[in-house]
Design an enzyme around this catalytic site. Structure first.
Site, mmCIF file in Angstrom:
data_model
loop_
_atom_site.group_PDB
_atom_site.id
_atom_site.type_symbol
_atom_site.label_atom_id
_atom_site.label_comp_id
_atom_site.label_asym_id
_atom_site.label_seq_id
_atom_site.Cartn_x
_atom_site.Cartn_y
_atom_site.Cartn_z
ATOM 1 N N HIS A 197 0.810 -1.223 0.000
ATOM 2 C CA HIS A 197 0.000 0.000 0.000
ATOM 3 C C HIS A 197 0.841 1.269 0.000
ATOM 4 O O HIS A 197 0.399 2.318 -0.454
ATOM 5 C CB HIS A 197 -1.023 -0.035 1.131
ATOM 6 N N GLU A 245 -11.253 -10.618 -5.104
ATOM 7 C CA GLU A 245 -9.803 -10.574 -4.866
ATOM 8 C C GLU A 245 -9.320 -11.775 -4.064
ATOM 9 O O GLU A 245 -8.163 -11.853 -3.672
ATOM 10 C CB GLU A 245 -9.409 -9.261 -4.182
ATOM 11 N N ASP A 269 -4.577 -8.227 -4.542
ATOM 12 C CA ASP A 269 -4.748 -9.340 -3.615
ATOM 13 C C ASP A 269 -4.962 -10.658 -4.341
ATOM 14 O O ASP A 269 -4.447 -11.689 -3.914
ATOM 15 C CB ASP A 269 -5.924 -9.056 -2.669
ATOM 16 N N CYS A 284 -9.874 -2.992 -10.532
ATOM 17 C CA CYS A 284 -9.309 -1.817 -9.867
ATOM 18 C C CYS A 284 -7.932 -2.105 -9.288
ATOM 19 O O CYS A 284 -7.345 -1.251 -8.637
ATOM 20 C CB CYS A 284 -10.254 -1.290 -8.803
HETATM 21 C C1 PEP Z 1 -6.643 -5.026 -4.858
HETATM 22 O O1 PEP Z 1 -6.451 -5.882 -3.985
HETATM 23 O O2 PEP Z 1 -6.372 -5.191 -6.061
HETATM 24 C C2 PEP Z 1 -7.217 -3.710 -4.497
HETATM 25 C C3 PEP Z 1 -7.546 -2.842 -5.421
HETATM 26 O O3 PEP Z 1 -7.350 -3.423 -3.174
HETATM 27 P P1 PEP Z 1 -6.126 -3.013 -2.232
HETATM 28 O O4 PEP Z 1 -4.931 -2.768 -3.109
HETATM 29 O O5 PEP Z 1 -6.520 -1.786 -1.491
HETATM 30 O O6 PEP Z 1 -5.964 -4.206 -1.349
HETATM 31 MG MG MG Z 2 -7.340 -5.662 -2.050
#
Ligand code: PEP
Ligand code: MG
Length: 576
Positions: A191, A433, A457, A504
């Site tokens: 993140h 995910e 994920d 996403c």
């Molecule tokens: C993902 O897991 O692809 C996602 C968009 O969520 P995050 O990156 O916040 O876990």
């Molecule tokens: Mg995620």
């Protein structure tokens, strides 16, 4: 000139001096002292306490001016810890008795108190652990003569060099004079890396011993596109990178020419391209880069770097603002995804062996409905101010979706009873995910209004590769055949049930893989704002039929490397 190689986490070039943030875990050797050195050690302790007190009061004053009296009161508790006679006397008597350095004794005493407090059942006393920890680290830093890690006073642009940065550290640097990040550890979709991309700050993570090799004040060039850091480069290299920086600007401007055009293929297949955001103040960047809506609003950042939980009203004002700003486009608000690498200090969540597999996201929300409901109420109330949709993270199967929807139903009824208006037809989507969700997507599709594939994920869970661990980063392959097959399964399930499916995860903004994703039939893509113009440019350069052919061929390849090479060659053919 030294070169440090790492993982390319956020593209672009930055040239500035290094600002080091030391590891918070201090290594303090056990060193004996002579009898006559005891008074000096006690004096060092007193000086460190005075210095720490001064720092805390200064910080308190600044917070009172910038944020208000109430926020500044947090530091009263820190001053109390500082004046705690029990701790002070414990340290002094142990220096006299054990004849060890004050730094060593103090770190031992600190550990002892943290252990004692963490065993106490009382919630209030438990919360004092973070105060003791904070103040303790400050005192240690002063004892060891290390510089403070606070970035509050930065005047010039700097590149932050650290062993690791948590997403909340990165959030705190938001808007400071930071133009680059280099960290020893971390992966491409940790993140922290995602945040650097969102803030459009070049970053290199997983750079091994960067903290050890780079001195504070060294001149650095970081190339976040290839994952390279150059330490104290010569004039020639500096010039070459300044030219490269200009060239990149030129290419970006070229892509920007497309930004307001629709993402449509030459045979008229239209894709929806929206943006991922962590903070509402990224909205100008979304508009600047031609984002048609927000496909992922990671709301957990709203809970970070504060001592209390946001109230329903704060949530509501935040979502109302985003909905109004983005109207008539839609905004997908993802309910909080706490856990994994995102820890919030307000919840005393015990440390877990495998946080990414633990008490995270929807699991946390279903266990703590009183916290979840506050957010749901606010999203629903804000839904009358624009086009809001909501989406649950980390759903692993149909039961979790049904439980979440039951809570949502209860909240809707509460609002109706209170006469508070909301969009009765608000769409509710599911992030896919977790592999179990991907493989049961046909069941989920019957009870969801849309899907959004979270590849960050999905990749880590399907390939069993920790997304934040640089040691296994080579195995983190978005183009792996297993990932492509899961994506195909999800898309087929969604379309079979007549719902739309987007993506996403960061994979959606990888230029070469975009051709395959388009061909597999995704309806929407959501990505960091900066990546939008380039993606539109690529989509506008190809036909859907061509992309379908590329996807079909990619699915026959047996390794991630083959898929990657194949899609790169197709992209080169396309763009010349
Ligand atoms: C993902 O897991 O692809 C996602 C968009 O969520 P995050 O990156 O916040 O876990
Ligand atoms: Mg995620």
């Amino acid at each position: 000139m030294i070169q440090v190689k790492g993982i390319a986490a956020s593209p672009g070039i930055s040239i500035a001096k290094a600002y080091k943030i030391g590891r918070e875990e201090f290594f303090i050797p056990k060193q004996e002292i002579r009898q006559e050195e005891i008074p000096l050690q006690i004096q060092l302790f007193e000086e460190a306490l005075i210095q720490t007190r001064k720092e805390i009061l200064e910080l308190q004053k600044r917070i009172a001016t910038d944020m208000g009296q109430e926020e500044a009161q947090i530091f009263d508790a820190h001053v109390l810890v500082l004046e705690d006679r029990m701790i002070i006397e414990d340290v002094i008597s142990r220096i006299k008795k054990e004849r060890l350095t004050v730094a060593y004794i103090f770190s031992e005493v600190l550990k002892k108190y943290i252990t004692i407090f963490s065993k106490i059942e009382d919630e209030y006393l438990k919360e004092r652990i973070s105060d003791i920890n904070d103040v303790g680290k400050r005192i240690l830093r002063n004892l060891l003569g290390k510089e403070r890690s606070g970035l509050e006073d930065l005047k010039d642009k700097v590149i932050v060099v650290a062993h690791d940065l948590s997403p909340s550290d990165t959030a705190a640097m938001h808007k400071q004079n930071v133009c680059g990040f280099v960290t020893d550890i971390g992966g491409k979709t940790s993140h922290t890396a995602i945040m650097a991309k969102a803030l459009e700050i070049p970053a290199v993570v997983g750079a091994g011993e960067a903290l050890g090799k780079i001195q504070a004040g060294d001149m650095l060039i970081i190339d976040g596109t290839v994952g390279l850091v150059m330490v104290n480069p010569d004039e020639e290299t500096l010039e070459a990178y300044r030219r490269e920086e200009q060239k990149l600007k030129g290419i970006t401007e070229q892509f920007l020419l497309n930004k307001d055009l629709p993402a449509v293929t030459s045979d008229q297949k239209v894709l929806e391209i929206s943006a991922n955001i962590e903070f509402p103040d990224e909205i100008p960047s979304v508009k600047l880069h031609g984002g048609h809506g927000i496909g992922l609003y990671r709301t957990e950042f709203f809970y970070m770097n504060r001592k209390d939980l946001p109230t329903e009203e704060e949530h509501y004002q935040n979502y109302k603002f985003v909905a109004e700003e983005m109207s008539p486009y839609s905004v997908i608000i993802r309910t909080i995804d706490l856990g994994g690498d995102k820890f919030l200090s307000q919840f005393q969540v015990p440390r877990e062996m495998q946080p990414f597999l633990g008490w995270r996201a929807i699991r946390f929300c279903l266990a703590r409905p009183e916290i979840f409901k506050v957010q749901l109420r606010a999203i629903l109330r804000a839904s009358v101010h624009g086009k809001l949709k909501l989406m649950y993270p980390m759903i692993s199967g149909i039961e979790e979706l049904q439980q979440a929807n039951q809570i949502l139903k209860d909240v809707k009824q509460e609002l109706r009873n209170e006469g508070k208006p909301f969009d009765e037809n608000i769409e509710v989507g599911v992030m896919i995910e977790v592999p179990s969700a991907a493989l049961t997507a046909d069941f989920l599709a019957k009870e969801a209004d849309f899907f959004s594939i979270g590849t960050n994920d999905l990749i880590q869970y399907s390939l069993a590769v920790d997304r934040a661990n640089e040691k296994v980063a080579y195995l983190y392959e978005p183009a792996h055949p297993a990932v492509l097959r899961l994506i195909r399964t999800i898309i087929e399930a969604a379309h079979g049930a007549g719902i739309r499916v987007g993506m996403c995860g960061e994979m959606a903004s990888e230029p070469a893989l975009l051709l395959i994703l388009l061909g597999l039939g995704l309806d929407e893509l959501s990505m960091p704002p900066l990546a939008i113009p380039r993606s539109k440019y690529i989509i506008r350069s190809i036909s859907f039929a061509q992309a379908q052919g590329i996807a079909l061929e990619a699915l026959t390849l047996s390794t991630g490397k083959q898929v990657e090479d194949f899609s790169q060659s197709k992209l080169r053919e396309l763009l010349g």
